[in-house]
Design an enzyme around this catalytic site. Sequence first.
Site, short mmCIF file in Angstrom:
data_model
loop_
_atom_site.label_atom_id
_atom_site.label_comp_id
_atom_site.label_asym_id
_atom_site.label_seq_id
_atom_site.Cartn_x
_atom_site.Cartn_y
_atom_site.Cartn_z
N GLY C 127 0.81 -1.22 0.00
CA GLY C 127 0.00 0.00 0.00
C GLY C 127 0.84 1.26 0.00
CE1 TYR C 128 5.28 0.62 0.87
CE2 TYR C 128 6.83 0.88 -0.92
CZ TYR C 128 6.53 0.42 0.35
OH TYR C 128 7.48 -0.25 1.08
CD GLU C 244 13.10 -6.88 -6.33
OE1 GLU C 244 12.79 -8.09 -6.27
OE2 GLU C 244 13.11 -6.24 -7.38
#
Lengths: 393, 393, 392, 392
Positions: C127-128, C244
């Site tokens: 949720g950015y 990542e």
Amino acid sequence: MDFRDSPEDAAFRQEVRDFLRTELPHDLRAADDAILGVGIGEDERERDWLKTLAKRGWVAPAWPKAYGGAGLSVMQQFVFNEEMARAAAPRPNFLAIGLAGPTIIVHGTEEQKREHLSGILSGENFWCQGFSEPGAGSDLASLQTRAVEDGDDYIINGQKIWTSGAHRSQRMMLLARTEADAPKHKGISYFLLNMQSPGITVRPLTNMADTPSFNEVFFDNVRVPKSDMLGELNRGWYVATTTLDFERSGIINGVSLQRLVHELAAFVRERKDVRDDVGLESVRHELADRAIEAEISIVLSYRVVTMQTKGIVPNQEASITKLFGSELAQRIARTGVKLGGLYGQLRQGSPRAPLNGRLDALYRIAIGSTLAGGTSEIQRGVIAQRGLGMPRG
Amino acid sequence: MDFRDSPEDAAFRQEVRDFLRTELPHDLRAADDAILGVGIGEDERERDWLKTLAKRGWVAPAWPKAYGGAGLSVMQQFVFNEEMARAAAPRPNFLAIGLAGPTIIVHGTEEQKREHLSGILSGENFWCQGFSEPGAGSDLASLQTRAVEDGDDYIINGQKIWTSGAHRSQRMMLLARTEADAPKHKGISYFLLNMQSPGITVRPLTNMADTPSFNEVFFDNVRVPKSDMLGELNRGWYVATTTLDFERSGIINGVSLQRLVHELAAFVRERKDVRDDVGLESVRHELADRAIEAEISIVLSYRVVTMQTKGIVPNQEASITKLFGSELAQRIARTGVKLGGLYGQLRQGSPRAPLNGRLDALYRIAIGSTLAGGTSEIQRGVIAQRGLGMPRG
Amino acid sequence: MRFKFTDEQEAFRGEVNAFLKDALPSDWEGADNAIDDESYEFGREFLKKLAPQRWIAPAWPKQYGGLELSHWDQVVYNEAMGYARAPIVNTAAVGYLGPTIILYGNDEQKAQHLPGITSGEVVWCQGYSEPNSGSDLASLQTRAVADGDEFILNGQKIWTSQAHYADWMFVIARTDPDAPKHRGISYFLMDMKTPGVSVRPLINMANGEGFNEVFFDNVRIPKTGLLGELNRGWYIATTTLDFERSALGGSAGVQRTLEDLTRFAKAESDGAGGRLWDKPLVRHALADLWVSLDVTKMLSYRVVSMQARGLVPNYEASIIKVFSTDLIQKQARVGLGIMGLYGGLWGDGPWAKLRGRLAKSYVATVGTAIAGGTTEIQRNIIAQRGLGLPRQ
Amino acid sequence: MRFKFTDEQEAFRGEVNAFLKDALPSDWEGADNAIDDESYEFGREFLKKLAPQRWIAPAWPKQYGGLELSHWDQVVYNEAMGYARAPIVNTAAVGYLGPTIILYGNDEQKAQHLPGITSGEVVWCQGYSEPNSGSDLASLQTRAVADGDEFILNGQKIWTSQAHYADWMFVIARTDPDAPKHRGISYFLMDMKTPGVSVRPLINMANGEGFNEVFFDNVRIPKTGLLGELNRGWYIATTTLDFERSALGGSAGVQRTLEDLTRFAKAESDGAGGRLWDKPLVRHALADLWVSLDVTKMLSYRVVSMQARGLVPNYEASIIKVFSTDLIQKQARVGLGIMGLYGGLWGDGPWAKLRGRLAKSYVATVGTAIAGGTTEIQRNIIAQRGLGLPRQ
């Protein structure tokens, strides 16, 4: 040379413009239709608008007045279509008005005209075009669907593909082979098939453009009465060329594309976040290029219609217009979804989709436009041959 | 997988770099040479530099030490060439050092080696390559120049074309037909022709790239002694494939292109009027794209040289590298002359020409680079065949 | 320099391939870009099969359920998974959230959340983004106000992938409206079943409901859900994480599609007695795609090589982004052009060639080009850091 | 709407063609882009042949030696001249200077200068650009100081086409250094033989000395050489002149080259038993050039149509600039690609196909793209005036 409307055409343009300004409800204006090419469907308010058009004979403005049209000249039709596009007015269904009706007017018996034309003009009857078959590619005449005589009927077996709108059509312009042993162009007949006949199965082809959706249509011992044959037995290919001529003479209307570019410019003017994200200069230049190209598209279509007006058949001129227009539609779509940012990918109907989702629609449809009606490759072949005097490739 | 120099290669790179920093006079540094590929000519100071290189065996670093080379590995050669390009150091003439010498080392007699190698190493003797003929196109083996035996000599008649540097060469690698009736690959012999022999006419082909200039060479009863035949009679095609292999294994050196992009960036940083004229964002993005592509070119060439090091023959990998590099050179040239503004069109030698006219030179030469050594079309054919498994086109 | 995988790496690739052959149906043609309930369920099942091998988050430290896979092994793993078109689920948790918890979380948070990720039980969404914040994420408006042992969340997020399937969300919200915009943001871990959370799908072109809007109406998050320090959330969210690695080897899927396309061109008639791949225009178009693919692959390998040596790729990573985005879009366009009308079909019908993969890619890439920084932004980075041109 | 020339216009085209057949050698293949002494002399002789027909400045008023040719007749005239590749000399005088003198000159100036232009006797060059002034012409530094009955000129011009051949120059110089930059400039007519004028060629890529630098070292211009008012020269220089019609119909030369290129592709073998124009890639490339040519032509006709109706084309003219520049460059690149090594040859040798026209065009277009406003500037005009986007 003169790029201006003649005084008569200018007056007619003004008449159409005035009519649209006063008669077309503001909330019916949407460029979607012009891009999607679906035409007026079952929507009640659109049907009212069709009646308004009918009062002037403008449902089928190209038809002779005797059959309920307005008998417009080629140039007047073009002007009419331009103004409709500029106003983003919903338009009558092209397959019925633009193809089926005119073909029936040329080749139909008085009974056939009486039976079909009014249903087309009222917008009650939708038509689809049963020409293409799987495997035939661009060689339409190699079709395999058979029609065998049986008393007062013919019995149809076979399959069509890429049949836009078949799922909601009352009638189909159907080509079927009535003489198996004849040379391929000479054993085909043309039927005005009732789509409610038993034995017809319509299956949608799920495709990315969604609307107007493609279908497959299957015929399993479908009976069509002999009275529904258009033109003579085994002469159907010649009737079909009339339909194809009407289809090909359709001119890409640069005004719809131009309208879209201007809507995009407005979108960018309003949305600071969009400008920031893609960088203002990129936006400026990319939109400027599209604006230039839309104007070119308009000029090119003017030339084609001017030639048609004089009875000259546009060859490479038509190919250039089509090639340029269809590739431009793709470029505008790409520019559009790019400028739309993340919002550009939202579907029509999504409340956050910019330009009411027209970007999405155009993007999905435009990639097909270089295929439909002669791929870009074929158009380039025509240009090489007719424009540059090269032999057939 | 590892994209780093091995410790040995890194040490060698440092050695070359140190050498160049201390030994190469600053005013001899110019990227022109790396782009033009002319090699060191008659200039006195460049000849001095050649002697400096000779002390390390670095005039012909790939040659065996026994013949005056440095016996470098494939990877070391590549590292050496990269550092030379990075320093923009003048380089020995490729036709002599890269093609004639290595072919003589493989196929020559002891007398031939003694006669020719030292003149090549000292830079005194220039060589040209007499393979191409008018009308032969890319099918070199269809050559028509005849060599007829006459006592201790052969008598040459015929014509060559696209012969770079013929006007200043002492010797030519000449292919001529010695057996007219044999299959085309089996009747060819390879000569080390003395260009001072009577009967040779060199006529320049005026061309836009100017340097290295192309020539036509005509042979009118030119006598070449039998002792100047390289390899066996009628086996010249096999000798020639050695030369062609050396020619093809030349790896496009992305470092020269990268250097040019960085010089362009410096030019733009300094010249505010240039930035204003073309718009800063366009400049940024166009240069960024070129910078990206130059790095790619470097990575691709690393792969090819790594494969060669292991004795693997690069196929589509070499084609990809060549295709990408040559098309990139064109793009950099176009970007360069565009950013140069009106100044970009000035010729080398003009005092106002930016980057000492290298833009001009590259622009004129780069368009030919997609032709020389296999056109882009041929490279794409190799990629389709070897990369994607398609049949020959 | 070395341009080959080691024997050990190739052996590992064989191991992954053998597993995939077992774990996926024999007629598996690949996951769709568009996620529907069925394919999502399949993906969750697939996660459970990965878990015993510790292959859900293989780059993670062993103590948290990973294998501490090297960069190069991760490339091998990703290439094999990509080429098999294995389902992709919960990437945000594996790639971003887990490593963030490992770095900033307290022991309770680690114990509560990490095992659920590596076991494939708990799926997260991110949720950015918020409407109108554009690429300036820090201008977010969602508020979290402390209330006893809880924070009360109000506001809205957008572009939340798979929010409608996710069990939990990691979300950033403004906790100090008076502070400079980067200094008043905190980072929360929120159960999606908390009352007040509602999800509305954004229908995108690919016909899927991949994206959502998520609304918060007085959503109560216990204080144990605060990750790291109060008002330091921006710095947590923007930490570059060495874990990542999901992008490494991403071109394997593109390669498979190109191979499919080549097979299509081999199988189809050119309408003139030959096959489609005999046509020079088709040959050249496919060869050009191959060149771009090869270029993209080389560029990724270079970045991996840097990472494996402990270097932090800078604009080198941007370059890949520019190229691979362009490649996928070009492949879709070229592919649709070669396939003709058939290319536009999707679904399971008999005429849908390559299962409509190119058509789906064509529409799905609209979002890809934007997400993670537009091409223009990447170019600016290169112009500035790579070439030293002035900022705009 | 009408997309055809009238019978009268076609008759006029026939007249021009007949004249050209007579006036040019039978094996005339066209003027070169690169000007050398010989071709320049030929051009001046050609001017003398044009003069009796009043065809040097056919758009000018009859009283000054013109024919008051309509816009459309001028298109016909330019197309015929362009297709014949007739020599081009003294365009600056015909297109800019003459009309400027007609508008701003006094009777003496008209009598002194106009007859020399229409008779083909006097050739002019244009002294506007200066080094480093870039596209901001008004920042010029050349000074003219009044001294009795004269002005004394000092400074430098650059990019002065054919200065080494010209008899006179029209030149702008700063006469009031303290005024705002647009208000201190005056416009002079200067004899190139005046002491203190020196010309240095700038060798450009096209191997020609088309451009020059011109230096002024205490050059004395009589006050009768001042055109219009003192310090109003900027406004004179930037007046848009309705007589500038030289660009109309400019694509005729491109068309001829494209026809040449098609003939080349017809004549040359493709190395596989066929002719070059049988190759799909060649066919498509040439067809695309034809489309671009056609588009450019239509756009020019539209602008002429506007002018003929007394409208002032705005961004419509910019569009043509963008397109035609791009077309000529594309034609050169595509042409060289099709022609292979032979395309790069120029001069009179037996191997130089099409006399090296494509090679010359390739190098000559580098200047074209810049002169008269870069493509970027044109695009900005369109974005602003055509689309209403904000200024940068």
